[in-house]
Design a protein around this motif. Structure first.
Motif, short mmCIF file in Angstrom:
data_model
loop_
_atom_site.label_atom_id
_atom_site.label_comp_id
_atom_site.label_asym_id
_atom_site.label_seq_id
_atom_site.Cartn_x
_atom_site.Cartn_y
_atom_site.Cartn_z
N ASN A 26 0.87 -1.16 0.00
CA ASN A 26 0.00 0.00 0.00
C ASN A 26 0.91 1.22 0.00
O ASN A 26 1.68 1.43 0.93
N SER A 27 0.81 2.05 -1.02
CA SER A 27 1.74 3.18 -1.17
C SER A 27 1.60 4.23 -0.08
O SER A 27 2.51 5.02 0.13
N THR A 28 0.46 4.26 0.63
CA THR A 28 0.30 5.23 1.71
C THR A 28 0.97 4.76 2.99
O THR A 28 1.24 5.57 3.87
N GLY A 29 1.17 3.46 3.11
CA GLY A 29 1.74 2.91 4.33
C GLY A 29 0.70 2.62 5.40
O GLY A 29 1.04 2.20 6.49
N SER A 67 -4.72 10.99 -8.13
CA SER A 67 -3.29 11.24 -8.32
C SER A 67 -2.90 12.71 -8.21
O SER A 67 -1.75 13.03 -7.92
N LYS A 68 -3.83 13.62 -8.41
CA LYS A 68 -3.52 15.06 -8.35
C LYS A 68 -3.85 15.68 -6.99
O LYS A 68 -3.56 16.84 -6.76
#
Length: 68
Positions: free
Chosen positions: A16-19, A28-29
């Motif tokens: 998970n890229s947020t952690g 994405s923006k």
């Protein structure tokens, strides 16, 4: 003994890229984060938050309400 749903929520999360478990970027923006939890096969949106930590806190709060 635990239910299948409880067992699923106790698994170690994948990448998970947020952690944070239960949190993803709103888009994405954006600098906003959304929180959701899956219950009984249905995804429940918990809200959009300014930080990943706040979104994760909402996820944990909901998880504690629904899982003993």
């Amino acid at each position: 003994s635990v239910t299948s749903s409880q067992n699923h929520h106790n698994r170690t999360p994948g990448f998970n890229s947020t952690g944070y478990m239960g949190v993803e970027r709103a888009n994405s923006k954006s600098e906003a984060y959304t929180s959701c939890i899956k219950l009984n096969g249905k995804k429940k949106h918990l809200g959009t938050f300014p930080t990943a930590k706040e979104a994760h806190d909402a996820y944990i709060k909901e998880k504690r309400k629904v899982l003993p």
